[in-house]
Write a protein that holds these residues in place. Structure first.
Motif, mmCIF file in Angstrom:
data_model
loop_
_atom_site.group_PDB
_atom_site.id
_atom_site.type_symbol
_atom_site.label_atom_id
_atom_site.label_comp_id
_atom_site.label_asym_id
_atom_site.label_seq_id
_atom_site.Cartn_x
_atom_site.Cartn_y
_atom_site.Cartn_z
ATOM 1 N N THR A 1 0.826 -1.206 0.000
ATOM 2 C CA THR A 1 0.000 0.000 0.000
ATOM 3 C C THR A 1 0.866 1.266 0.000
ATOM 4 O OG1 THR A 1 -0.152 -0.014 2.412
ATOM 5 C CG2 THR A 1 -1.908 -1.149 1.184
ATOM 6 N N HIS A 2 2.174 1.089 0.158
ATOM 7 C CA HIS A 2 3.124 2.206 0.134
ATOM 8 C C HIS A 2 4.381 1.740 -0.585
ATOM 9 C CE1 HIS A 2 6.289 4.908 1.799
ATOM 10 N NE2 HIS A 2 5.354 5.817 1.605
ATOM 11 N N ILE A 3 4.949 2.624 -1.396
ATOM 12 C CA ILE A 3 6.189 2.297 -2.094
ATOM 13 C C ILE A 3 7.160 3.449 -1.934
ATOM 14 C CG2 ILE A 3 5.440 3.177 -4.353
ATOM 15 C CD1 ILE A 3 6.934 0.645 -5.547
ATOM 16 N N TRP A 4 8.439 3.121 -1.874
ATOM 17 C CA TRP A 4 9.454 4.154 -1.708
ATOM 18 C C TRP A 4 10.748 3.736 -2.374
ATOM 19 C CZ3 TRP A 4 13.968 3.583 1.323
ATOM 20 C CH2 TRP A 4 14.045 2.424 2.081
ATOM 21 N N CYS A 5 11.639 4.719 -2.514
ATOM 22 C CA CYS A 5 12.975 4.468 -3.036
ATOM 23 C C CYS A 5 13.917 5.524 -2.481
ATOM 24 C CB CYS A 5 12.993 4.525 -4.566
ATOM 25 S SG CYS A 5 12.786 6.192 -5.245
ATOM 26 N N ASP A 6 15.193 5.230 -2.531
ATOM 27 C CA ASP A 6 16.210 6.240 -2.295
ATOM 28 C C ASP A 6 16.566 6.782 -3.673
ATOM 29 O OD1 ASP A 6 16.285 5.920 0.444
ATOM 30 O OD2 ASP A 6 17.967 4.514 0.414
ATOM 31 N N ALA A 7 16.114 7.983 -3.957
ATOM 32 C CA ALA A 7 16.288 8.581 -5.285
ATOM 33 C C ALA A 7 17.519 9.482 -5.312
ATOM 34 C CB ALA A 7 15.057 9.407 -5.647
ATOM 35 N N ARG A 8 18.278 9.365 -6.377
ATOM 36 C CA ARG A 8 19.344 10.347 -6.571
ATOM 37 C C ARG A 8 18.668 11.704 -6.711
ATOM 38 N NH1 ARG A 8 24.409 7.917 -9.886
ATOM 39 N NH2 ARG A 8 24.531 5.953 -8.744
ATOM 40 N N GLN A 9 19.230 12.693 -6.053
ATOM 41 C CA GLN A 9 18.612 14.027 -6.041
ATOM 42 C C GLN A 9 18.350 14.543 -7.455
ATOM 43 O OE1 GLN A 9 17.690 15.226 -3.180
ATOM 44 N NE2 GLN A 9 17.019 17.243 -3.750
ATOM 45 N N ASP A 10 19.261 14.261 -8.391
ATOM 46 C CA ASP A 10 19.061 14.759 -9.755
ATOM 47 C C ASP A 10 17.967 14.002 -10.513
ATOM 48 O OD1 ASP A 10 20.472 12.408 -10.267
ATOM 49 O OD2 ASP A 10 22.137 13.395 -11.280
ATOM 50 N N SER A 11 17.474 12.896 -9.945
ATOM 51 C CA SER A 11 16.371 12.150 -10.554
ATOM 52 C C SER A 11 15.031 12.431 -9.879
ATOM 53 C CB SER A 11 16.651 10.641 -10.486
ATOM 54 O OG SER A 11 17.806 10.323 -11.222
ATOM 55 N N ALA A 12 15.028 13.219 -8.823
ATOM 56 C CA ALA A 12 13.797 13.490 -8.069
ATOM 57 C C ALA A 12 12.660 14.015 -8.948
ATOM 58 C CB ALA A 12 14.075 14.439 -6.906
ATOM 59 N N PRO A 13 12.915 14.923 -9.910
ATOM 60 C CA PRO A 13 11.802 15.386 -10.758
ATOM 61 C C PRO A 13 11.157 14.247 -11.562
ATOM 62 C CG PRO A 13 13.650 16.909 -10.915
ATOM 63 C CD PRO A 13 14.147 15.698 -10.160
#
Length: 144
Positions: free
Chosen positions: A98-110
């Motif tokens: 019911t929830h999903i997450w990732c550690d995103a590279r800051q430059d990929s956040a958009p």
């Protein structure tokens, strides 16, 4: 215009070359292997029978996390990564998350923001690379 990618479940070891090439080319190959790869679901996007993008999904109860999302630079900005992420969001929901997450590279956040993922904590670093945890709730509706 190229045909849409074909997305298949793949073995963890099929993800290693792209993970290495795209995410951490300056590190040894073992750096991109995860201790719990055997516990995950791994997907590949194929264009003309060539593996061009990979992603790994880990689900524990209602919590899902995707990791090691990598697209061959020659195939970026063609919608292949977007198709793969849509697939993983639907798979996570199908697997009960019911929830999903990732550690995103800051430059990929958009990029991740376009899928409704929002920052869920402060910026942090892995070596010199800035990251932010991003996540979203998974509603029962279908991904479009």
């Amino acid at each position: 215009m190229a045909a849409p990618p074909v997305i298949w479940a793949i073995a963890p070891y099929h993800t290693y070359a792209l993970r290495h090439q795209v995410l951490w080319p300056d590190k040894p190959l073992d750096y991109v292997k995860l201790e719990n790869d055997a516990d995950g679901y791994h997907y590949g996007a194929f264009q003309d029978d060539r593996l061009v993008a990979v992603i790994s999904l880990f689900v524990e109860g209602e919590e899902a996390r995707f990791r090691k999302f990598a697209t061959d630079p020659a195939y970026q900005r063609q919608g292949i990564g977007s198709a793969l992420l849509h697939h993983v969001l639907a798979e996570a929901r199908r697997l009960g998350a019911t929830h999903i997450w990732c550690d995103a590279r800051q430059d990929s956040a958009p990029f991740y923001a376009r899928f409704g993922l929002l920052p869920e904590g402060p910026e942090f670093f892995k070596g010199p690379v800035a990251y932010v945890r991003m996540g979203r709730e998974l509603q029962p509706e279908l991904e479009v």
